[in-house]
Motif scaffolding. Structure first.
Motif, PDB file in Angstrom:
ATOM      1  N   ARG A  97       0.790  -1.155  -0.105  1.00 15.27           N
ATOM      2  CA  ARG A  97      -0.144  -0.088  -0.038  1.00 15.27           C
ATOM      3  C   ARG A  97       0.851   1.294  -0.065  1.00 15.27           C
ATOM      4  O   ARG A  97       1.999   1.233   0.623  1.00 15.27           O
ATOM      5  CB  ARG A  97      -0.871  -0.080   1.364  1.00 15.27           C
ATOM      6  N   GLY A  98       0.282   2.195  -0.528  1.00 14.38           N
ATOM      7  CA  GLY A  98       0.831   3.623  -0.458  1.00 14.38           C
ATOM      8  C   GLY A  98       1.233   4.157   0.963  1.00 14.38           C
ATOM      9  O   GLY A  98       0.517   3.963   1.829  1.00 14.38           O
ATOM     10  N   TRP A  99       1.831   5.018   1.157  1.00 13.16           N
ATOM     11  CA  TRP A  99       2.594   5.574   2.323  1.00 13.16           C
ATOM     12  C   TRP A  99       3.104   7.012   2.268  1.00 13.16           C
ATOM     13  O   TRP A  99       4.107   6.964   1.104  1.00 13.16           O
ATOM     14  CB  TRP A  99       3.587   4.412   3.080  1.00 13.16           C
ATOM     15  N   LEU A 100       2.732   8.043   2.996  1.00 13.94           N
ATOM     16  CA  LEU A 100       3.512   9.085   3.319  1.00 13.94           C
ATOM     17  C   LEU A 100       4.243   9.311   4.528  1.00 13.94           C
ATOM     18  O   LEU A 100       5.132  10.200   4.634  1.00 13.94           O
ATOM     19  CB  LEU A 100       2.467  10.185   3.236  1.00 13.94           C
ATOM     20  N   GLY A 101       3.968   8.406   5.486  1.00 17.41           N
ATOM     21  CA  GLY A 101       4.830   8.532   6.559  1.00 17.41           C
ATOM     22  C   GLY A 101       4.435   9.371   7.572  1.00 17.41           C
ATOM     23  O   GLY A 101       5.298  10.194   8.108  1.00 17.41           O
ATOM     24  N   VAL A 102       3.052   9.830   7.845  1.00 19.45           N
ATOM     25  CA  VAL A 102       2.712  10.632   8.649  1.00 19.45           C
ATOM     26  C   VAL A 102       1.417  10.267   9.435  1.00 19.45           C
ATOM     27  O   VAL A 102       0.718   9.483   9.204  1.00 19.45           O
ATOM     28  CB  VAL A 102       2.025  12.185   7.781  1.00 19.45           C
ATOM     29  N   ARG A 126      -9.941   8.381   4.885  1.00 19.19           N
ATOM     30  CA  ARG A 126     -10.437   7.687   4.024  1.00 19.19           C
ATOM     31  C   ARG A 126     -10.189   8.326   2.713  1.00 19.19           C
ATOM     32  O   ARG A 126      -9.517   7.802   1.672  1.00 19.19           O
ATOM     33  CB  ARG A 126     -11.566   7.381   4.046  1.00 19.19           C
ATOM     34  N   PRO A 127     -10.241   9.759   2.454  1.00 18.78           N
ATOM     35  CA  PRO A 127      -9.759  10.557   1.342  1.00 18.78           C
ATOM     36  C   PRO A 127      -8.364  10.171   0.872  1.00 18.78           C
ATOM     37  O   PRO A 127      -7.752   9.952  -0.179  1.00 18.78           O
ATOM     38  CB  PRO A 127     -10.261  11.873   1.371  1.00 18.78           C
ATOM     39  N   LEU A 128      -7.506  10.381   2.004  1.00 15.46           N
ATOM     40  CA  LEU A 128      -6.007   9.945   1.913  1.00 15.46           C
ATOM     41  C   LEU A 128      -5.946   8.639   1.492  1.00 15.46           C
ATOM     42  O   LEU A 128      -4.934   8.360   0.415  1.00 15.46           O
ATOM     43  CB  LEU A 128      -5.358  10.264   3.136  1.00 15.46           C
ATOM     44  N   ALA A 129      -6.486   7.535   2.152  1.00 18.33           N
ATOM     45  CA  ALA A 129      -6.426   6.222   2.067  1.00 18.33           C
ATOM     46  C   ALA A 129      -6.727   5.694   0.507  1.00 18.33           C
ATOM     47  O   ALA A 129      -5.945   5.131  -0.230  1.00 18.33           O
ATOM     48  CB  ALA A 129      -7.030   5.236   2.704  1.00 18.33           C
ATOM     49  N   ALA A 130      -7.670   6.567  -0.217  1.00 17.01           N
ATOM     50  CA  ALA A 130      -7.911   6.368  -1.299  1.00 17.01           C
ATOM     51  C   ALA A 130      -6.885   6.749  -2.539  1.00 17.01           C
ATOM     52  O   ALA A 130      -6.496   6.212  -3.376  1.00 17.01           O
ATOM     53  CB  ALA A 130      -9.278   7.114  -1.895  1.00 17.01           C
ATOM     54  N   ARG A 131      -6.214   7.820  -2.267  1.00 18.88           N
ATOM     55  CA  ARG A 131      -5.121   8.270  -2.867  1.00 18.88           C
ATOM     56  C   ARG A 131      -3.832   7.486  -2.689  1.00 18.88           C
ATOM     57  O   ARG A 131      -3.025   7.506  -3.604  1.00 18.88           O
ATOM     58  CB  ARG A 131      -4.786   9.720  -2.513  1.00 18.88           C
ATOM     59  N   LEU A 132      -3.827   6.541  -1.660  1.00 23.83           N
ATOM     60  CA  LEU A 132      -2.469   5.932  -1.286  1.00 23.83           C
ATOM     61  C   LEU A 132      -2.867   4.523  -1.593  1.00 23.83           C
ATOM     62  O   LEU A 132      -2.247   3.515  -1.035  1.00 23.83           O
ATOM     63  CB  LEU A 132      -2.175   6.110   0.012  1.00 23.83           C
ATOM     64  N   SER A 133      -3.746   4.254  -2.645  1.00 15.50           N
ATOM     65  CA  SER A 133      -3.756   2.784  -2.864  1.00 15.50           C
ATOM     66  C   SER A 133      -2.546   2.133  -3.597  1.00 15.50           C
ATOM     67  O   SER A 133      -1.745   2.965  -4.185  1.00 15.50           O
ATOM     68  CB  SER A 133      -5.127   2.636  -3.908  1.00 15.50           C
ATOM     69  N   GLU A 134      -2.428   0.749  -3.832  1.00 12.57           N
ATOM     70  CA  GLU A 134      -1.224   0.126  -4.219  1.00 12.57           C
ATOM     71  C   GLU A 134      -0.872   0.887  -5.673  1.00 12.57           C
ATOM     72  O   GLU A 134       0.498   0.669  -6.171  1.00 12.57           O
ATOM     73  CB  GLU A 134      -1.362  -1.191  -4.120  1.00 12.57           C
ATOM     74  N   GLU A 135      -1.888   1.017  -6.560  1.00 13.54           N
ATOM     75  CA  GLU A 135      -1.651   1.582  -7.701  1.00 13.54           C
ATOM     76  C   GLU A 135      -0.600   2.680  -7.936  1.00 13.54           C
ATOM     77  O   GLU A 135      -0.174   2.860  -8.856  1.00 13.54           O
ATOM     78  CB  GLU A 135      -2.747   1.801  -8.644  1.00 13.54           C
ATOM     79  N   ASN A 136      -0.894   3.473  -6.879  1.00 15.66           N
ATOM     80  CA  ASN A 136      -0.148   4.951  -6.808  1.00 15.66           C
ATOM     81  C   ASN A 136       1.170   4.833  -6.375  1.00 15.66           C
ATOM     82  O   ASN A 136       1.745   6.042  -6.317  1.00 15.66           O
ATOM     83  CB  ASN A 136      -1.210   5.895  -6.177  1.00 15.66           C
ATOM     84  N   ILE A 137       1.496   3.619  -5.762  1.00 15.25           N
ATOM     85  CA  ILE A 137       3.018   3.878  -5.454  1.00 15.25           C
ATOM     86  C   ILE A 137       4.155   4.026  -6.175  1.00 15.25           C
ATOM     87  O   ILE A 137       3.914   3.937  -7.413  1.00 15.25           O
ATOM     88  CB  ILE A 137       3.245   2.270  -4.790  1.00 15.25           C
ATOM     89  N   GLY A 138       4.890   5.302  -5.938  1.00 18.66           N
ATOM     90  CA  GLY A 138       5.792   5.737  -6.775  1.00 18.66           C
ATOM     91  C   GLY A 138       5.312   7.111  -7.455  1.00 18.66           C
ATOM     92  O   GLY A 138       6.419   7.594  -8.010  1.00 18.66           O
ATOM     93  N   ALA A 198       5.384  15.506  -3.137  1.00 17.11           N
ATOM     94  CA  ALA A 198       5.894  14.009  -2.282  1.00 17.11           C
ATOM     95  C   ALA A 198       5.810  12.914  -3.124  1.00 17.11           C
ATOM     96  O   ALA A 198       4.828  13.110  -3.953  1.00 17.11           O
ATOM     97  CB  ALA A 198       5.105  14.129  -0.981  1.00 17.11           C
ATOM     98  N   GLN A 199       6.664  12.110  -2.936  1.00 17.61           N
ATOM     99  CA  GLN A 199       6.552  10.828  -3.727  1.00 17.61           C
ATOM    100  C   GLN A 199       5.960   9.657  -2.771  1.00 17.61           C
ATOM    101  O   GLN A 199       6.601   9.534  -1.661  1.00 17.61           O
ATOM    102  CB  GLN A 199       7.672  10.410  -4.211  1.00 17.61           C
ATOM    103  N   ILE A 200       4.755   9.173  -3.429  1.00 18.47           N
ATOM    104  CA  ILE A 200       4.106   7.883  -2.624  1.00 18.47           C
ATOM    105  C   ILE A 200       5.330   6.736  -2.302  1.00 18.47           C
ATOM    106  O   ILE A 200       5.448   6.297  -3.374  1.00 18.47           O
ATOM    107  CB  ILE A 200       2.862   7.646  -3.132  1.00 18.47           C
ATOM    108  N   GLY A 201       5.547   6.522  -1.367  1.00 20.08           N
ATOM    109  CA  GLY A 201       6.201   5.286  -1.000  1.00 20.08           C
ATOM    110  C   GLY A 201       5.308   3.974  -0.777  1.00 20.08           C
ATOM    111  O   GLY A 201       4.063   4.094  -0.831  1.00 20.08           O
ATOM    112  N   THR A 202       6.256   2.919  -0.208  1.00 20.98           N
ATOM    113  CA  THR A 202       5.359   1.869   0.019  1.00 20.98           C
ATOM    114  C   THR A 202       5.467   1.594   1.651  1.00 20.98           C
ATOM    115  O   THR A 202       6.471   1.680   2.351  1.00 20.98           O
ATOM    116  CB  THR A 202       6.206   0.555  -0.551  1.00 20.98           C
ATOM    117  N   ARG A 203       4.158   1.433   2.256  1.00 19.67           N
ATOM    118  CA  ARG A 203       4.007   1.133   3.651  1.00 19.67           C
ATOM    119  C   ARG A 203       4.995   0.133   4.226  1.00 19.67           C
ATOM    120  O   ARG A 203       4.845  -1.191   3.724  1.00 19.67           O
ATOM    121  CB  ARG A 203       2.650   1.029   4.067  1.00 19.67           C
TER     122      ARG A 203
END
Length: 298
Positions: free
Chosen positions: A202-207, A262-274, A292-297
């Motif tokens: 899953r995507g991750w911003l680390g916040v 939830r809005p943030l979770a929707a933007r950080l789905s697995e398809e958006n990593i990177g 910011a670049q979406i990382g991998t949780r």
């Protein structure tokens, strides 16, 4: 009345046939002599269950409807979609399920297991069928399927089938009094990842964030009254690398207003990593924009 023309008898026989065909997949997952939950055989080497019902042990006892007992180990779990996969100590030969698209008002049978592995069934209907949604844990679920069925906590995690015996999904308990089905499409997407990797990327911003009211003087400029304050940052995480600091108030990510997680979770789905995202925030009474670049949780 002739039984051959009795619609209630025919209806009963049809349900009996559906249950008879599906019950061989049902298993009781036991962690003690008199404590169990339900799971079902996804394919001969994989059993699917509700993640939120299973503890932290690595191994469990599995009892099939024929009374046969197996050992099974957890190979992967995903709280985001509430899916867990176990590998049985022996292959359990079953035929593939046919997937079903739920229809509003259609018949739904939620199958489950008693503690000794014998099958149980609840009968109701599909109460509502909605669009895809994101859980609070960030999992993407392809449809929101609500069932007009009551379900005991030990019955959660069994298959839900339609009037043809095709698989609608896996039963799960939602909000109090709400029974959902995790769609077959979601299981098709998540189970192979859990078998291969033990987790879903899953995507991750680390916040770590907390809802907060936007200061009155900035509401008009911000365009919203609720935002999310940064309470902590992962060291060298995507947000920290982009220049986000503790105390910043995040307004939007790629134009999506952050009024909850939830809005943030929707933007950080697995398809958006990177992918790169624009983060709009308040700092020191001013509105700033950072990339910011979406990382991998982790």
């Amino acid at each position: 009345m002739n039984l051959e023309s009795n619609p209630l008898q025919l209806h009963s026989q049809a349900i009996e046939a559906i249950v008879a065909a599906a019950k061989t997949r049902i298993v009781a997952i036991r962690n003690a002599a008199h404590r169990h939950v339900t799971g079902f055989v996804w394919h001969p080497d994989a059993i699917v269950a509700s993640e939120q019902t299973i503890g932290e042990r690595d191994e469990y006892e599995i009892v099939a409807t024929n009374g046969h007992s197996y050992r099974a180990q957890i190979v992967g779990r995903d709280a985001g979609t509430n899916v867990l996969v176990l590998r049985p100590s022996e292959r359990i030969d079953v035929s593939p399920y046919s997937p079903a698209l739920p229809t509003l008002g259609g018949l739904a049978l939620a199958l489950a297991a008693n503690v000794d592995g014998t099958p149980a069934v609840r009968i109701g209907g599909v109460r509502s069928v909605g669009d895809g949604w994101f859980s609070r844990a960030g999992g993407r679920i392809d449809q929101r399927i609500t069932l007009d069925i009551r379900l005991h906590r030990t019955e959660e995690g069994g298959p839900v089938v339609d009037a043809m015996g095709a698989l609608i999904g896996m039963s799960t308990l939602g909000r109090p009094g709400e029974v959902l089905a995790i769609p077959t499409a979601t299981l098709d997407r998540v189970v192979p990842q859990l078998i291969a990797n033990g987790r879903v990327a899953r995507g991750w911003l680390g916040v770590a964030l907390q809802p907060i009211a936007v200061p009155d003087a900035l509401v008009e400029q911000a365009g919203q009254r609720i935002a999310m304050m940064v309470m902590s940052l992962a060291e060298q995480g995507p947000a920290a690398t982009a220049g986000v600091t503790v105390g910043d108030i995040l307004l939007t990510v790629d134009g999506i207003a952050l009024r909850g997680m939830r809005p943030l979770a929707a933007r950080l789905s697995e398809e958006n990593i990177g992918q790169s995202v624009e983060v709009r925030l308040i700092r020191g009474g001013h509105i700033l924009k950072l990339d910011a670049q979406i990382g991998t949780r982790p």
